[in-house]
Design a protein around this motif. Structure first.
Motif, short mmCIF file in Angstrom:
data_model
loop_
_atom_site.label_atom_id
_atom_site.label_comp_id
_atom_site.label_asym_id
_atom_site.label_seq_id
_atom_site.Cartn_x
_atom_site.Cartn_y
_atom_site.Cartn_z
N ARG B 85 0.83 -1.21 0.00
CA ARG B 85 0.00 0.00 0.00
C ARG B 85 0.86 1.26 0.00
N PHE B 86 2.13 1.14 0.43
CA PHE B 86 3.01 2.31 0.39
C PHE B 86 3.37 2.70 -1.04
N LEU B 87 3.14 1.80 -2.00
CA LEU B 87 3.38 2.16 -3.41
C LEU B 87 2.43 3.28 -3.85
N PRO B 88 1.09 3.05 -3.77
CA PRO B 88 0.22 4.17 -4.15
C PRO B 88 0.41 5.38 -3.25
N MET B 89 0.72 5.16 -1.96
CA MET B 89 0.94 6.31 -1.08
C MET B 89 2.15 7.12 -1.55
N GLY B 90 3.22 6.41 -1.96
CA GLY B 90 4.43 7.08 -2.44
C GLY B 90 4.19 7.82 -3.74
N VAL B 91 3.37 7.20 -4.60
CA VAL B 91 3.02 7.85 -5.87
C VAL B 91 2.26 9.15 -5.58
N ALA B 92 1.34 9.08 -4.60
CA ALA B 92 0.56 10.26 -4.24
C ALA B 92 1.45 11.37 -3.69
N LEU B 93 2.40 10.96 -2.86
CA LEU B 93 3.26 11.92 -2.18
C LEU B 93 4.29 12.55 -3.12
N ALA B 94 4.72 11.78 -4.13
CA ALA B 94 5.88 12.15 -4.95
C ALA B 94 5.91 13.60 -5.43
N PRO B 95 4.80 14.11 -6.01
CA PRO B 95 4.87 15.48 -6.53
C PRO B 95 5.13 16.53 -5.45
N GLU B 122 -6.47 18.61 1.31
CA GLU B 122 -7.70 18.31 0.58
C GLU B 122 -7.49 18.28 -0.93
N ASP B 123 -6.52 19.02 -1.42
CA ASP B 123 -6.35 19.15 -2.88
C ASP B 123 -5.44 18.06 -3.46
N GLY B 124 -5.09 17.07 -2.64
CA GLY B 124 -4.28 15.96 -3.17
C GLY B 124 -2.77 16.18 -3.06
N THR B 125 -2.35 17.35 -2.55
CA THR B 125 -0.92 17.55 -2.30
C THR B 125 -0.63 17.21 -0.83
N PHE B 126 0.66 17.21 -0.47
CA PHE B 126 1.07 16.82 0.87
C PHE B 126 1.98 17.87 1.49
N ASP B 127 1.85 18.03 2.81
CA ASP B 127 2.76 18.89 3.55
C ASP B 127 3.88 18.01 4.11
N ARG B 128 5.05 18.07 3.45
CA ARG B 128 6.10 17.11 3.82
C ARG B 128 6.63 17.34 5.23
N TRP B 129 6.60 18.59 5.72
CA TRP B 129 7.12 18.83 7.07
C TRP B 129 6.21 18.25 8.13
N VAL B 130 4.91 18.29 7.88
CA VAL B 130 3.97 17.62 8.79
C VAL B 130 4.25 16.12 8.80
N LEU B 131 4.53 15.58 7.61
CA LEU B 131 4.88 14.16 7.49
C LEU B 131 6.12 13.83 8.33
N PHE B 132 7.17 14.64 8.17
CA PHE B 132 8.42 14.35 8.90
C PHE B 132 8.21 14.46 10.41
N GLY B 133 7.49 15.50 10.83
CA GLY B 133 7.28 15.70 12.27
C GLY B 133 6.49 14.58 12.88
N SER B 134 5.41 14.21 12.20
CA SER B 134 4.53 13.18 12.73
C SER B 134 5.23 11.82 12.75
N SER B 135 6.04 11.54 11.73
CA SER B 135 6.76 10.27 11.70
C SER B 135 7.85 10.21 12.76
N SER B 136 8.45 11.37 13.09
CA SER B 136 9.52 11.38 14.09
C SER B 136 9.03 10.90 15.44
N ILE B 137 7.93 11.49 15.91
CA ILE B 137 7.42 11.10 17.23
C ILE B 137 6.95 9.65 17.21
N GLN B 138 6.36 9.23 16.07
CA GLN B 138 5.88 7.85 16.01
C GLN B 138 7.04 6.86 15.96
N TYR B 139 8.16 7.27 15.35
CA TYR B 139 9.33 6.40 15.32
C TYR B 139 9.88 6.20 16.73
#
Lengths: 101, 236
Positions: B85-95, B122-139
């Motif tokens: 499932r990380f394949l489609p997620m990565g495709v979504a995130l890539a741009p 909502e528009d299909g783009t991603f905030d990469r810094w939110v991603l990094f921050g959220s993954s840090s604490i979860q890691y």
């Protein structure tokens, strides 16, 4: 090499490769709206699939268990209160309670 | 650059948003540590696995196969399918990831379910810094929970009695409820769930979830297209 080393190394490598594939192939440019509007629906589709495969299936059989009731109870808490921690704690507590009966 | 000016804020925003998921993930990780020991892994191996794989459902899938007496190849294969499932997620995130291919690949390693969903706009783009921050604490909590479970799990007794196996799916339910704001998102969720359940009796573990991503094709309806264009214009 021991089994554990191959297991862990193998899992780490396939995970990294899968996570890298999309960003390597498709990065750094804006994609058309028919792509982004599909992408915005991936999360609900994938999350719903994760939920049902973990709560309504046991291996290859469709099945419900104590944890199914627990997850439903947790879902109600998340829906009414928005609390993720409340959701998981209630899910575990209800499941544990049913198993103690 | 405007992005650098607020990058730190958004990282901490992601970190903060990730806290409840990190706490839930901690409990899941404790149960992973216990289960891995029961499957015959050493405490060190269980801890290293969480630290370098950092993908809960894949780790559980691999360990379940080892515990059932299966081979290492089958275990790694199950982990790969579970992670597909990380394949489609990565495709979504890539741009939304800047930089050269290798640097994008490195940033893509931070994807875990909750962070990816939190970072989605909502528009299909991603905030990469939110991603990094959220993954840090979860890691941090994924690793520390595994340490606790692997070293101290014996004291917990039978983790099934504690209902820990309900925590992981409940975690996804909470994410799903936060995600399913629009009617179309609920439609995609229902379609994904139906596809996955229909495939469970036939497909190997992990495949039903991967194929369920087809539910997102609801985004190809004319109305969804019109809204996506509006969202993009609104973002400017």
């Amino acid at each position: 090499m021991s089994t554990a080393v191959i297991l862990i190394g193998g899992c780490a490598l396939v995970t990294a490769a899968i996570k890298a594939a999309g960003p390597i192939l498709l990065g750094g440019r804006e994609l058309p709206t028919h792509f982004t509007s599909v992408v915005s629906l991936l999360a609900p589709a994938l999350l719903a699939a994760l939920v049902v495969t973990q709560t309504l299936a046991d291996g290859k059989e469709l099945a419900v268990g104590d944890h199914t009731a627990g997850v439903v109870a947790g879902g109600l808490v998340a829906w009414r209160t928005g609390s993720i921690i409340g959701c998981v704690v209630v899910a575990a507590a209800v499941t544990a309670g049913l198993r103690a009966l | 650059m405007a992005e650098t000016a607020t990058a730190r804020d958004r990282f901490w925003e992601g970190f903060r948003l990730g806290v409840p998921f990190a706490i839930a993930g901690f409990l899941v990780a404790v149960s992973f540590g216990v289960v891995a020991r029961e499957a015959g892994l050493s405490a060190l191996a269980a801890i290293v696995m969480s630290a370098v794989v950092y993908a809960g459902s894949a780790q559980f899938a691999a360990i379940a196969i080892i515990a059932a007496g299966g081979g290492v190849g089958a275990a790694v294969g199950a982990a790969a399918l579970m992670n597909s499932r990380f394949l489609p997620m990565g495709v979504a995130l890539a741009p939304s990831l800047p930089g050269r291919a290798l640097w994008r690949a490195a940033q893509g390693q931070t994807v875990v379910d909750a962070s990816w969903a939190l970072a989605a706009r909502e528009d299909g783009t991603f905030d990469r810094w939110v991603l990094f921050g959220s993954s840090s604490i979860q890691y941090l909590t994924w690793s520390s929970g595994t340490i606790l479970g692997a070293l101290g799990g014996g004291a917990l007794g039978d983790t099934d009695k504690l209902g820990l196996d309900a925590i992981y799916p409940a975690f996804f339910v909470a994410l799903l409820i936060a995600e399913a704001r629009s009617r179309r998102a609920r439609g995609a969720a229902a379609l994904g769930a139906l596809i996955a359940l229909a495939l469970v009796p036939f497909a190997p573990a992990g495949v039903p979830v991967l194929v369920a991503s087809l539910g997102a094709l609801l985004g190809l309806t004319n109305r969804a297209q019109a809204e996506a264009r509006e969202a993009r214009e609104a973002r400017g």
